[in-house]
Design a protein around this motif. Structure first.
Motif, PDB file in Angstrom:
ATOM      1  N   ASP A 147      40.090  80.923  90.947  1.00 50.60           N
ATOM      2  CA  ASP A 147      40.424  79.528  90.665  1.00 50.60           C
ATOM      3  C   ASP A 147      41.658  79.369  89.787  1.00 50.60           C
ATOM      4  N   LEU A 151      43.538  75.921  88.514  1.00 53.73           N
ATOM      5  CA  LEU A 151      43.653  75.620  87.088  1.00 53.73           C
ATOM      6  C   LEU A 151      45.092  75.307  86.722  1.00 53.73           C
ATOM      7  N   PHE A 154      46.008  71.889  87.858  1.00 55.42           N
ATOM      8  CA  PHE A 154      45.328  70.920  86.998  1.00 55.42           C
ATOM      9  C   PHE A 154      46.051  70.760  85.664  1.00 55.42           C
ATOM     10  N   LEU A 155      46.496  71.860  85.087  1.00 47.79           N
ATOM     11  CA  LEU A 155      47.137  71.817  83.776  1.00 47.79           C
ATOM     12  C   LEU A 155      48.499  71.133  83.804  1.00 47.79           C
ATOM     13  N   GLN A 160      46.691  66.100  80.816  1.00 45.81           N
ATOM     14  CA  GLN A 160      46.204  67.324  80.183  1.00 45.81           C
ATOM     15  C   GLN A 160      47.113  67.829  79.063  1.00 45.81           C
ATOM     16  N   GLN A 168      40.966  71.327  77.896  1.00 48.54           N
ATOM     17  CA  GLN A 168      41.504  71.423  79.254  1.00 48.54           C
ATOM     18  C   GLN A 168      40.560  72.206  80.160  1.00 48.54           C
ATOM     19  N   LEU A 169      40.082  73.333  79.673  1.00 49.48           N
ATOM     20  CA  LEU A 169      39.162  74.143  80.480  1.00 49.48           C
ATOM     21  C   LEU A 169      37.857  73.402  80.743  1.00 49.48           C
ATOM     22  N   ARG A 171      37.433  70.189  80.926  1.00 46.90           N
ATOM     23  CA  ARG A 171      37.707  69.157  81.940  1.00 46.90           C
ATOM     24  C   ARG A 171      37.858  69.780  83.328  1.00 46.90           C
ATOM     25  N   PHE A 172      38.505  70.931  83.377  1.00 44.68           N
ATOM     26  CA  PHE A 172      38.734  71.597  84.665  1.00 44.68           C
ATOM     27  C   PHE A 172      37.418  71.917  85.364  1.00 44.68           C
ATOM     28  N   THR A 175      36.115  69.204  87.701  1.00 39.46           N
ATOM     29  CA  THR A 175      37.023  68.574  88.657  1.00 39.46           C
ATOM     30  C   THR A 175      36.627  68.762  90.118  1.00 39.46           C
TER      31      THR A 175
END
Length: 207
Positions: A147, A151, A154-155, A160, A168-169, A171-172, A175
């Motif tokens: 993943d 990630l 996403f970042l 973020q 952040q992690l 929230r990830f 998702t």
């Protein structure tokens, strides 16, 4: 244990207003069910079950029912059906700090005594696990699970940029459908014995 799964399903049907009462009562007596662990959802259940396996415990064989409720607002209903005012099963559970009030009111309405504790995470269990492992280790696990590209995409989102790496992690993990459940197990399996977050460790001490 198939019978514990049947009990869990019967209670869930019963809590939703369906005809699960007779089957749940019969199974509670026959197994017997000693403790119901009331959890918000399936990712928490995945983490609890993974820790049980790592510690060599068969919770179902011990009469412990790990029961995800589909949301903390359902706790009063489940506690009432299962606790002292219902089937007489001892209650425990795990919740987030923001859900503490739901659990306190649910315990009170069910007539659960002070010895029937529930345990409280700060933000949620995922945050506790990320903090215990540390951001670099969690990123390694994300990479190992395939993943990392997701990630990184996403970042790059503007929202973020103002969050901490830990947040952040967290929230990830929420998702994609099923990701929190998957990582509930992955993160727990990566813990050393002395890294288990206090709320989760305390829960197991009470079982």
């Amino acid at each position: 244990m198939a019978d514990m799964e049947a009990f869990r399903e019967a209670v869930t049907v019963w809590a939703a207003g369906g005809p699960g009462h007779d089957l749940a009562r019969d199974l509670a007596e026959r197994l017997p069910v000693r403790i119901a662990v009331l959890l918000e959802g399936p990712s928490d259940a995945a983490a609890v079950n993974a820790l049980a396996e790592s510690r060599g415990r068969d919770l179902a064989a011990e009469g412990v029912c790990v029961l995800p409720m589909g949301g903390a607002m359902s706790v009063a209903r489940f506690a009432g059906l299962l606790g002292p005012s219902g089937l007489g099963v001892r209650l425990t559970g795990l919740c987030d700090e923001r859900e503490r009030g739901f659990y306190e009111r649910g315990w009170e309405r069910a007539g659960a005594g002070a010895e029937q504790e529930f345990f409280v995470c700060a933000a949620d269990l995922e945050e506790e696990l990320i903090r215990a492992l540390g951001v670099p280790r969690v990123e390694q696990l994300v990479q190992a699970e395939g993943d990392l590209r997701a990630l990184r995409i996403f970042l790059r989102q503007p929202a973020q940029q103002v969050r901490s790496p830990q947040e952040q992690l967290r929230r990830f993990l929420g998702t994609k459908k099923g990701r929190k459940i998957h990582y509930g197990r992955v993160l727990v399996e990566a813990l050393d014995a002395d890294q288990v977050p206090a709320p989760l460790d305390d829960l197991f001490a009470a079982l």
